[in-house]
Write a protein that holds these residues in place. Structure first.
Motif, PDB file in Angstrom:
ATOM      1  N   PHE A 597       0.808  -1.237   0.000  1.00 31.60           N
ATOM      2  CA  PHE A 597       0.000   0.000   0.000  1.00 31.60           C
ATOM      3  C   PHE A 597       0.834   1.276   0.000  1.00 31.60           C
ATOM      4  O   PHE A 597       0.402   2.315  -0.471  1.00 31.60           O
ATOM      5  N   LEU A 598       2.073   1.206   0.506  1.00 32.11           N
ATOM      6  CA  LEU A 598       2.854   2.440   0.647  1.00 32.11           C
ATOM      7  C   LEU A 598       3.134   3.184  -0.673  1.00 32.11           C
ATOM      8  O   LEU A 598       2.923   4.391  -0.736  1.00 32.11           O
ATOM      9  N   PRO A 599       3.598   2.487  -1.734  1.00 33.66           N
ATOM     10  CA  PRO A 599       3.935   3.252  -2.942  1.00 33.66           C
ATOM     11  C   PRO A 599       2.764   4.051  -3.505  1.00 33.66           C
ATOM     12  O   PRO A 599       2.961   5.083  -4.133  1.00 33.66           O
ATOM     13  N   GLY A 600       1.548   3.581  -3.266  1.00 35.89           N
ATOM     14  CA  GLY A 600       0.379   4.287  -3.801  1.00 35.89           C
ATOM     15  C   GLY A 600       0.024   5.533  -3.015  1.00 35.89           C
ATOM     16  O   GLY A 600      -0.780   6.354  -3.466  1.00 35.89           O
ATOM     17  N   THR A 601       0.592   5.691  -1.826  1.00 31.79           N
ATOM     18  CA  THR A 601       0.177   6.812  -0.979  1.00 31.79           C
ATOM     19  C   THR A 601       0.832   8.132  -1.367  1.00 31.79           C
ATOM     20  O   THR A 601       0.288   9.186  -1.118  1.00 31.79           O
ATOM     21  N   ALA A 602       2.021   8.048  -1.959  1.00 30.83           N
ATOM     22  CA  ALA A 602       2.716   9.297  -2.272  1.00 30.83           C
ATOM     23  C   ALA A 602       3.193   9.261  -3.711  1.00 30.83           C
ATOM     24  O   ALA A 602       3.308   8.190  -4.320  1.00 30.83           O
ATOM     25  N   ARG A 603       3.463  10.449  -4.276  1.00 28.35           N
ATOM     26  CA  ARG A 603       3.903  10.488  -5.665  1.00 28.35           C
ATOM     27  C   ARG A 603       5.330   9.937  -5.789  1.00 28.35           C
ATOM     28  O   ARG A 603       5.744   9.502  -6.830  1.00 28.35           O
ATOM     29  N   GLN A 604       6.067  10.025  -4.676  1.00 22.93           N
ATOM     30  CA  GLN A 604       7.440   9.526  -4.693  1.00 22.93           C
ATOM     31  C   GLN A 604       7.745   8.907  -3.336  1.00 22.93           C
ATOM     32  O   GLN A 604       7.292   9.426  -2.313  1.00 22.93           O
ATOM     33  N   MET A 605       8.506   7.810  -3.345  1.00 19.57           N
ATOM     34  CA  MET A 605       8.805   7.171  -2.063  1.00 19.57           C
ATOM     35  C   MET A 605      10.263   6.745  -1.982  1.00 19.57           C
ATOM     36  O   MET A 605      10.835   6.269  -2.967  1.00 19.57           O
ATOM     37  N   VAL A 606      10.842   6.981  -0.809  1.00 22.20           N
ATOM     38  CA  VAL A 606      12.211   6.527  -0.571  1.00 22.20           C
ATOM     39  C   VAL A 606      12.159   5.646   0.667  1.00 22.20           C
ATOM     40  O   VAL A 606      11.711   6.087   1.732  1.00 22.20           O
ATOM     41  N   LEU A 607      12.560   4.377   0.514  1.00 20.48           N
ATOM     42  CA  LEU A 607      12.541   3.458   1.661  1.00 20.48           C
ATOM     43  C   LEU A 607      13.970   3.141   2.082  1.00 20.48           C
ATOM     44  O   LEU A 607      14.799   2.760   1.243  1.00 20.48           O
ATOM     45  N   LEU A 608      14.250   3.327   3.357  1.00 26.58           N
ATOM     46  CA  LEU A 608      15.576   3.026   3.896  1.00 26.58           C
ATOM     47  C   LEU A 608      15.447   1.750   4.727  1.00 26.58           C
ATOM     48  O   LEU A 608      14.761   1.744   5.754  1.00 26.58           O
ATOM     49  N   LEU A 609      16.066   0.664   4.253  1.00 22.84           N
ATOM     50  CA  LEU A 609      15.784  -0.651   4.842  1.00 22.84           C
ATOM     51  C   LEU A 609      17.041  -1.391   5.271  1.00 22.84           C
ATOM     52  O   LEU A 609      18.060  -1.331   4.586  1.00 22.84           O
ATOM     53  N   SER A 610      16.912  -2.115   6.384  1.00 24.05           N
ATOM     54  CA  SER A 610      17.999  -3.028   6.735  1.00 24.05           C
ATOM     55  C   SER A 610      17.614  -4.412   6.216  1.00 24.05           C
ATOM     56  O   SER A 610      16.460  -4.623   5.818  1.00 24.05           O
ATOM     57  N   SER A 611      18.549  -5.357   6.254  1.00 29.12           N
ATOM     58  CA  SER A 611      18.248  -6.670   5.666  1.00 29.12           C
ATOM     59  C   SER A 611      17.097  -7.353   6.405  1.00 29.12           C
ATOM     60  O   SER A 611      16.303  -8.062   5.807  1.00 29.12           O
ATOM     61  N   SER A 612      16.956  -7.066   7.726  1.00 29.13           N
ATOM     62  CA  SER A 612      15.856  -7.696   8.466  1.00 29.13           C
ATOM     63  C   SER A 612      14.503  -7.163   7.961  1.00 29.13           C
ATOM     64  O   SER A 612      13.485  -7.831   8.054  1.00 29.13           O
TER      65      SER A 612
END
Lengths: 673, 72
Positions: A597-612
């Motif tokens: 659902f997240l990508p649809g909420t904003a015109r642009q998305m940046v996700l900062l993720l760890s391997s977990s």
């Protein structure tokens, strides 16, 4: 605002020039940045915040050490962050430098045909694109938000909604209007000081106003304390419910309902006391004036009966006799004679239209006062009856509460007895706080009433002073403006609350495993409820999902309000949703659901993720939306020695996350092809 | 209004911002004037102080309220 590129130069872990290009066009609007803990994910989020607003998150460690350690060792004393972005189809560059022990100069350039034109007032410009208060929700630290249904968070979420709706200016305006009004009030007091009686009233009014401000501050503090006790109460209640003891579960449910009933009745009783007090303010003059009015009315009636009021002679009739120089008894009336003087003396008592009118007014005023006193008694009696009923009800409910507590206390389990004691202590503390609340509320009403009385008194003194009248009128107009402003904010807040709850609900319906819904109270507390309306305790994963859904709905609201120009609220905005560590406590299913659902909420998305965060379902759910992907690589001078290889698999590639025997201790960026 | 109606209205307002303009009177205009000043000062963080902002608002209100009262 859509981000195109971020350049970090000697900023924190990042040595030299480091560029991140963001995905921003079409359906591939997601940029993924992978990195293990401590390598710089939070730095990236904070670098954007710092560049635009010179602000860092509160949990950002060592906020004053911005220059890269290796760069500083090589003698460099500056670092900078550059952010290329698009707004209204035009390109811009925001650039902030940090100079060791110096200022952090900020510049914004408009880029046209490769020419960089510096913008005047860069902070103002950025604020107009993305208000600083809204920025917190776009640049979001997933693990940093507290439980959404926590009462203590109610105010935080109200604030969030107000920020995203752009209440900032209107709220500041209310505050400033109050201060300007106080200025007019002081000017008026200076004028009143010229008149002794007015001076006293002005001083008393001023003291009452100061008292009112202090009382309102006290009630705000009490409200916070009460909310904290309520949160503790909910927490204890949930712990009891989770104790696994079936008796405790049953009693807890009954007890929570009973305590709520007691609280409602106590509130009704407090309202009842206030109502009685207001009746005294409203009718007090009539009640205390009733005896006087009654005597006045008796006198008028008695005199009327005796023919004294109104007088038996009409003024016009006496004047006719004097003009005709003849009395009705036939005697002649010549000036200077005893008969003439006797008839002239009748003029003093003779009845005129004005006297008639005055008698009628006095009679009606006295009758009105008597009527008001009766109305007062009727209303007081009705309030008293209500109070007696409420007190009886309260006694019954308190007895039920006491007996449930007793029952709970008798359960022979150490943990339940401990919780039961804490429960009892918490309830008593809440009662004390509410008692104090009631007293202060009552004092507030008294202060308000006193201010009104002094104002009436002062208006009599200033009746001939045009400037003073104008100052008083200004204060009234400011009050009216404040009231309109508050009314409109409340209106917007209420309608938006339901829209946000609906958006959160639609996300939950799609992505939550369980059939739950969200209920938002007037205090902005978000509860997860079952179909039957019963509140449910949430797992930490559900809490996080709820938080993300809430923030996503805020961003959606900001997007909807993008063109709200001309109104007194700040327009909404379109901005990237940058989330650090979004999936901390989510299990695999919820991770997948959230990523969907997240990508649809904003015109642009940046996700900062760890391997977990990354492993498992996330890749499948999001890969069609990913435009760019980076890995933060930890480079260390130290040799690898016994340490295992630190490998991450992204898109089928095996990539080392740690490099040993490197030239410097830094973090570097690797673009994933 | 239901949430759906509010959403639909906001969507319409996106295309036609004039929809969310209210019928205003003179006092509303004065209030908007105050808010414009707030906007001017608050966006310019670091460029103006709170005292300076309040001074300007007071000066603006002195003139605006005088005109308003004279027109009453």
């Amino acid at each position: 605002m859509i981000l195109k590129q971020l350049k970090l130069v000697d900023f924190r872990q990042f040595y030299g020039d480091n560029d991140i290009h963001f995905a921003w066009e079409g359906e591939k609007n997601v940029t993924l940045i992978h990195g293990e803990n401590g390598v710089g994910k939070t730095t990236i989020l904070n670098s954007i915040l710092w560049c635009l607003f010179e602000r860092l998150n509160s949990d950002f460690e060592r906020p004053n050490d911005l220059i890269n350690y290796e760069a500083a060792r090589e003698g460099k004393n500056t670092c900078r962050v550059e952010l290329y972005f698009v707004h209204d189809k035009l390109d811009y560059l925001a650039q902030r430098h940090h100079v060791k022990e110096g200022k952090n100069p900020f510049r914004v350039y408009k880029i046209e045909n490769y020419n960089f034109r510096e913008m005047p007032l860069p902070e103002q410009f950025i604020g107009s694109i993305l208000p600083p208060q809204m920025a917190n929700y776009f640049f979001f630290h997933g693990e940093g938000i507290s439980s959404i249904s926590d009462r203590r968070s109610g105010e935080t979420f109200r604030r969030a909604i107000r920020d995203i709706l752009g209440f900032t200016f209107a709220e500041q305006a209310i505050d400033d209007l109050k201060k300007v009004k106080r200025g007019y009030s002081k000017k008026a007091e200076e004028i009143y000081k010229r008149n002794d009686a007015a001076r006293k009233a002005a001083q008393a009014k001023s003291e009452a106003e100061d008292r009112l401000i202090k009382l309102q501050e006290s009630i705000d503090t009490l409200d916070t304390n009460i909310a904290e006790e309520d949160a503790r109460f909910d927490d204890l209640s949930q712990r009891l419910s989770a104790s696994g003891n079936s008796d405790a579960n049953r009693i807890e449910g009954d007890l929570r309902a009973t305590v709520k009933r007691v609280a409602d009745t106590q509130k009704a009783l407090r309202d009842c006391h206030l109502e009685r007090q207001n009746l005294i303010f409203k009718y007090g003059w009539a009640v205390f004036g009733t005896e006087l009015a009654s005597k006045g009315l008796d006198f008028i009636d008695d005199s009327t009966l005796k023919g004294r009021i109104p007088s038996p002679y009409q003024e016009a009739f006496v004047r006719d006799l004097l003009e005709a120089q003849e009395c009705i008894c036939g005697r002649e009336l010549h000036a200077g004679t005893a008969e003439y003087e006797a008839v002239v003396s009748l003029l003093e008592k003779a009845n005129t239209a004005i006297i008639n009118q005055r008698v009628m007014k006095a009679r009606s005023a006295a009758a009105y006062m008597e009527g008001q006193a009766q109305a007062f008694l009727d209303e007081v009696n009705s309030v008293e009856r209500k109070r007696e009923e409420l007190e009886t009800r309260l006694r019954t409910e308190q007895e039920a509460e006491h007996s449930l507590q007793q029952e709970l206390h008798e359960i022979d389990e150490e943990e339940i007895q401990r919780l039961s004691k804490a429960f009892d202590h918490c309830r008593k503390r809440r009662d004390e706080l509410w008692t104090q609340h009631g007293k202060i509320q009552s004092d507030i009403e008294v202060a308000r009433s006193q201010i009104e009385t002094f104002k009436r008194e002062l208006s009599k003194h200033g009746v001939h002073d045009g400037y003073l009248q104008r100052l008083n009128r200004y204060q009234e107009l400011i009050d009216e403006m404040i009231s309109r402003c508050q009314g409109r904010l409340q209106e917007v807040e209420e309608s938006s609350r339901s829209v946000i709850a609906q958006t959160v609900n639609s996300i939950l319906r799609k992505f939550s495993r369980k059939d739950y819904a969200i209920r938002v109270t007037e205090d902005f507390i978000f509860y997860l409820v079952r179909d039957d309306g019963e509140m449910v305790a949430k797992s930490s994963g559900e809490n996080l999902l709820l938080n993300l859904a809430f923030v996503a709905s805020l961003i959606d609201m900001a997007k909807m309000r993008e063109n709200a120009q001309g109104d007194f609220l700040v327009p909404g905005t379109v901005a990237p949703f940058v989330i650090d560590a979004p999936f901390g406590e989510l299990d695999e299913t919820y991770k997948g659901a959230t990523t969907a659902f997240l990508p649809g909420t904003a015109r642009q998305m940046v996700l900062l993720l760890s391997s977990s965060h990354w492993k498992g379902t996330v890749d499948d759910a999001i890969k069609s939306s990913v435009g760019y992907e980076y890995l933060l690589v930890s480079e260390r001078r130290a040799e690898q020695g016994e340490k295992p290889d630190d490998i991450i698999e992204i898109g089928g590639q095996q990539i080392a996350q740690s490099i040993y025997g490197a030239e410097r201790d830094i973090t570097s960026l690797r673009k994933i092809q | 209004m239901t949430p759906d109606e509010i959403k639909a209205f906001l969507q319409q307002a996106k295309e036609d911002p004039a929809l969310i303009k209210r019928d205003t009177d003179e006092l509303d205009d004065i209030l908007l004037g105050v808010i414009k000043l707030e906007k001017k000062h608050l966006y310019g963080t670091g460029t103006t102080s709170a005292n300076r902002r309040r001074e300007q608002i007071e000066k603006y209100l002195d003139d605006a309220l005088q005109d308003f009262v004279e027109g009453e």
